[in-house]
Scaffold this motif. Structure first.
Motif, PDB file in Angstrom:
ATOM      1  N   SER A 136      47.525  28.227  49.097  1.00  0.00           N
ATOM      2  CA  SER A 136      47.590  29.690  49.169  1.00  0.00           C
ATOM      3  C   SER A 136      48.165  30.232  47.867  1.00  0.00           C
ATOM      4  O   SER A 136      49.105  29.661  47.321  1.00  0.00           O
ATOM      5  CB  SER A 136      48.497  30.106  50.329  1.00  0.00           C
ATOM      6  N   ASP A 137      47.601  31.344  47.401  1.00  0.00           N
ATOM      7  CA  ASP A 137      48.158  31.947  46.182  1.00  0.00           C
ATOM      8  C   ASP A 137      49.362  32.836  46.491  1.00  0.00           C
ATOM      9  O   ASP A 137      49.898  33.500  45.613  1.00  0.00           O
ATOM     10  CB  ASP A 137      47.099  32.695  45.378  1.00  0.00           C
ATOM     11  N   ARG A 171      51.170  29.154  42.421  1.00  0.00           N
ATOM     12  CA  ARG A 171      50.206  29.983  41.684  1.00  0.00           C
ATOM     13  C   ARG A 171      50.503  29.971  40.181  1.00  0.00           C
ATOM     14  O   ARG A 171      49.596  29.836  39.358  1.00  0.00           O
ATOM     15  CB  ARG A 171      50.259  31.417  42.225  1.00  0.00           C
ATOM     16  N   SER A 202      48.255  28.445  37.244  1.00  0.00           N
ATOM     17  CA  SER A 202      47.872  29.333  36.138  1.00  0.00           C
ATOM     18  C   SER A 202      48.227  28.714  34.795  1.00  0.00           C
ATOM     19  O   SER A 202      47.488  28.864  33.817  1.00  0.00           O
ATOM     20  CB  SER A 202      48.551  30.693  36.291  1.00  0.00           C
ATOM     21  N   GLU A 228      42.882  31.665  39.307  1.00  0.00           N
ATOM     22  CA  GLU A 228      42.556  32.485  40.467  1.00  0.00           C
ATOM     23  C   GLU A 228      41.280  31.973  41.145  1.00  0.00           C
ATOM     24  O   GLU A 228      41.222  31.844  42.378  1.00  0.00           O
ATOM     25  CB  GLU A 228      42.381  33.949  40.054  1.00  0.00           C
ATOM     26  N   ILE A 273      42.111  28.345  42.780  1.00  0.00           N
ATOM     27  CA  ILE A 273      42.877  28.440  44.029  1.00  0.00           C
ATOM     28  C   ILE A 273      41.990  28.997  45.140  1.00  0.00           C
ATOM     29  O   ILE A 273      42.022  28.513  46.276  1.00  0.00           O
ATOM     30  CB  ILE A 273      44.160  29.277  43.841  1.00  0.00           C
ATOM     31  N   ASP A 333      50.735  34.481  34.993  1.00  0.00           N
ATOM     32  CA  ASP A 333      50.434  34.719  36.404  1.00  0.00           C
ATOM     33  C   ASP A 333      49.351  35.779  36.565  1.00  0.00           C
ATOM     34  O   ASP A 333      49.425  36.848  35.970  1.00  0.00           O
ATOM     35  CB  ASP A 333      51.714  35.164  37.110  1.00  0.00           C
TER      36      ASP A 333
END
Length: 176
Positions: free
Chosen positions: A38-39, A45, A49, A58, A61, A152
């Motif tokens: 899950s981001d 995340r 990244s 993005e 994921i 991010d």
């Protein structure tokens, strides 16, 4: 180039950490990789990244989530495709030193977090030509996303003022 990323310890939420058993060069946990992808998890995340780049992270994921990939699969995919291994310092100091001595192609070590940073001197003493970089933990616990903002793909905003603002307050107070 092979990269070893070292985090502090397991996720504090029970069941969130990815247990690797014997699939990960003797390391039990894949650092920063949650068991369910899950981001929503800042640390995961941001590390993804860092490895893949903001835009590709993005997409990557999202792909893992759509395919219902689990943490074990993601950690092994990152290792296979990017030659990046993610481990925690906690309970692994001896294993990490042994791993680096036996896997001389791992020349770059990235320490993420205060506990991981404490391992820097020990790694330097190995004298095996490592490039060691250290940064704040990529989660909320690092206090602010300032070190991770440019990497991010989700902007969670800044919760703290800049250090310059604090300096101004004390300079103003001194001048009174």
């Amino acid at each position: 180039m092979s990269i070893l990323i070292i985090g502090d310890d397991d996720y504090p939420t029970k069941g969130l950490s990815t247990r690797m058993a014997d699939k990960y060069c003797g390391f039990d946990i894949a650092a920063f990789i949650p068991s369910e992808i899950s981001d929503k998890i800042d640390a995961f995340r941001r590390v993804i990244s860092l490895i893949y780049g903001k835009i590709e992270a993005e997409q990557q994921i999202g792909k893992w989530a759509t395919l219902s990939k689990i943490g074990t699969e993601v950690a092994l995919e990152i290792l296979q495709e990017k030659d990046v291994m993610l481990v925690n310092k906690k309970h692994n100091c001896c294993k990490i030193k042994k791993f680096l001595k036996e896997n001389c192609h791992y020349k770059t070590v990235i320490l993420l977090g205060g506990e991981a940073y404490k391992f820097k001197n020990t790694l330097e003493k190995l004298s095996i030509g490592l490039t060691i970089l250290s940064y704040p933990h990529p989660s909320e616990r690092s206090g602010d996303s300032i070190y991770w903002r440019d990497i991010d793909y989700i902007d969670i905003g800044t919760k703290y003022n800049k250090k310059e603002d604090l300096k101004k307050v004390f300079i103003i107070e001194k001048n009174k």
